[in-house]
Scaffold this active site. Structure first.
Site, PDB file in Angstrom:
ATOM      1  N   HIS A  25      -1.576   0.128  -4.472  1.00  0.00           N
ATOM      2  CA  HIS A  25      -2.188   0.114  -3.325  1.00  0.00           C
ATOM      3  C   HIS A  25      -3.227   1.278  -3.452  1.00  0.00           C
ATOM      4  O   HIS A  25      -4.455   0.940  -2.790  1.00  0.00           O
ATOM      5  CB  HIS A  25      -1.629   0.317  -2.204  1.00  0.00           C
ATOM      6  CG  HIS A  25      -0.494  -0.623  -1.800  1.00  0.00           C
ATOM      7  ND1 HIS A  25      -0.579  -1.294  -0.649  1.00  0.00           N
ATOM      8  CD2 HIS A  25       0.586  -1.051  -2.262  1.00  0.00           C
ATOM      9  CE1 HIS A  25       0.603  -2.340  -0.390  1.00  0.00           C
ATOM     10  NE2 HIS A  25       1.107  -1.851  -1.591  1.00  0.00           N
ATOM     11  N   ASP A 112      -4.878   0.820   4.485  1.00  0.00           N
ATOM     12  CA  ASP A 112      -3.829   0.036   4.087  1.00  0.00           C
ATOM     13  C   ASP A 112      -3.371  -0.645   5.352  1.00  0.00           C
ATOM     14  O   ASP A 112      -3.118  -0.029   6.587  1.00  0.00           O
ATOM     15  CB  ASP A 112      -2.891   0.393   3.403  1.00  0.00           C
ATOM     16  CG  ASP A 112      -2.273  -0.712   2.468  1.00  0.00           C
ATOM     17  OD1 ASP A 112      -1.514  -1.567   3.002  1.00  0.00           O
ATOM     18  OD2 ASP A 112      -2.422  -0.658   1.206  1.00  0.00           O
TER      19      ASP A 112
END
Length: 453
Positions: A25, A112
């Site tokens: 990520h 995110d």
């Protein structure tokens, strides 16, 4: 340090980016940061104490703000992802609010998709909130459909329906959805998805790390479903200058080893940065690689084997490997996949790895371990047809599976056909990401959206 006071401010609109503290990520989020910076925006990266990137590795004109997360180290180290991410959202909302409320010149927060609480904070403070989906558009459609999948009886998964077609999400089978036998862990995952998707629907837009050339239909279906701007600007790893965001030390000596190998001869093996296998599978992969009699470069990172800090192979295997293969604890993967010696990628099918493989035209031998990898592998093998999945019995991989897969890919007609399709897909992706292509246009749209009143 306030954002506008940082070395890269200068009165430019500032974007605050907040990656989830996992390698898969962090990488795309920092690539996005570099792409936005190249378009004239000032950048602040907010990160948790857990797995914070090395400040020295970030560009000098990026600001880095570290906030306390208060999550126990043992929870951060477990493979039980959903409870960890839920705990992070609970503990980081207040410190993120304190930071953002005192910041100046912030045009937008990009976080995110898993950061539903900080995205909510941004909305409450009147700042544009843009979630970034670091995995595929197809996987986000699974997230959105989760309540329907439960209603239709696909979830929770039962052994008896593994090969049932999910009619609402072709080409997926039930086995490609989330596997979780423990009731508490399943419920935590469902709770996380509910909050995540709800947060996205309330946000200013959605950024996808994908491209029209491979997921045009899924991108269009997401836009229809959520009715907010959608920006498909992937693959992020080729849109911006390289940012060293690796949490592990890369062994670059493997590139010199590759230089000594014939073109297209090497099997590159990496099962990613997060999930683990058991010691038996490690040994089976090793014997399968040896039996293939082809050179291989194998990433055996710390923690790859479940419950073990190190991953030692039997002495006789080490002797067999010495003349044929190279093992490293971590590799500069993009450079490895670019290398002309690499002929195939034995991969877990994480989304970053999948995109990197497509953009370099390297066909894939798939060994998904869980999560989005199952969905990605289905697309690799059944939609794009640029790889195939190794045979497994009760999710146990054998040396025979590995050897047969390598022979099929490297020495048979089926492998030649896969290679040709991969070249075509690589070319289509390159066209999509070229100047003036759909990805470039989406990026410019995104920048315009961020700076608009």
């Amino acid at each position: 340090m306030r954002p506008s006071d940082g070395p890269g401010g200068g009165g430019r609109p500032r974007v605050v980016l907040f990656p989830l503290p996992y390698q898969g990520h962090i990488n795309p989020m920092l690539r996005l940061a570099a792409a936005l910076h190249a378009c004239g925006l000032a950048i602040t990266v907010v990160h948790t104490e857990t797995r914070a990137p090395d400040r020295q590795k970030l560009p000098a004109d990026f600001d880095l703000v570290t906030i306390r997360d208060g999550v126990a180290a043992e929870l951060a180290e477990t493979d039980d992802v959903a409870p960890f991410v839920l705990a992070l959202n609970g503990s980081c909302a207040a410190p993120f609010r304190d930071y953002l409320a005192g910041a100046r010149d912030v045009a937008c927060v990009v976080a995110d998709v898993d950061w539903f609480a900080p995205l909510g904070v941004a909305r409450e403070l009147g700042v544009k909130a843009l979630p970034l989906m670091t995995s595929s558009a197809a996987k986000f459609r699974v997230y959105m459909a989760f309540p329907l999948l439960e209603e239709k009886g696909y979830l929770p998964i039962r052994e008896s329906n593994l090969d049932t077609t999910v009619k609402e999400l072709p080409p997926l089978l039930v086995r490609d959805l989330h596997h979780e036998k423990d009731e508490a862990r399943y419920r935590a995952y469902a709770h996380l998805l509910f909050n995540m998707v709800s947060g996205v629907r309330q946000s200013s837009g959605l950024i996808l790390n994908t491209l029209d050339a491979i997921e045009e239909n899924d991108i269009a279906n997401i836009y229809k479903d959520i009715s907010i701007p959608v920006f498909a600007i992937g693959p992020l790893h080729i849109l911006s200058p390289s940012v060293d965001s690796s949490l592990l030390l890369q062994d670059r000596s493997c590139l010199q080893w590759l230089d000594a190998q014939p073109p297209g001869s090497v099997i590159y093996v990496s099962l990613g940065s997060l999930m683990s296998i058991d010691a038996h599978e490690l040994t089976e992969i090793a014997w399968g690689l040896v039996a293939s009699r082809r050179p291989f470069l194998w990433v055996i990172r710390p923690g790859l084997v479940r419950g073990c800090e190190t991953s030692e192979l039997p002495i006789e295997l080490q002797e067999e490997i010495r003349d044929r293969g190279r093992m490293v604890s971590w590799a500069p993967q993009q450079e490895v996949l670019k290398h002309p010696a690499v002929g195939a990628f034995l991969t877990h099918c994480g989304w970053n790895s999948t995109l990197e493989s497509i953009l370099e035209g390297v066909p894939m031998i798939c060994r998904p371990l869980g999560g989005d990898q199952l969905c990605n592998a289905r697309y690799v093998c059944e939609v794009w047809k640029v790889g195939f999945r190794m045979v497994e019995v009760e999710n146990q991989l054998t040396r025979g599976d590995v050897q047969v897969a390598i022979e099929k890919m490297m020495g048979q007609k089926e492998g030649d056909e896969i290679r040709e399709r991969m070249r075509d897909l690589r070319d289509a992706a390159a066209k999509c990401t070229s100047k003036g292509g759909p990805t470039d246009v989406s990026l410019q749209r995104l920048v315009g959206f961020i700076v608009s009143p």
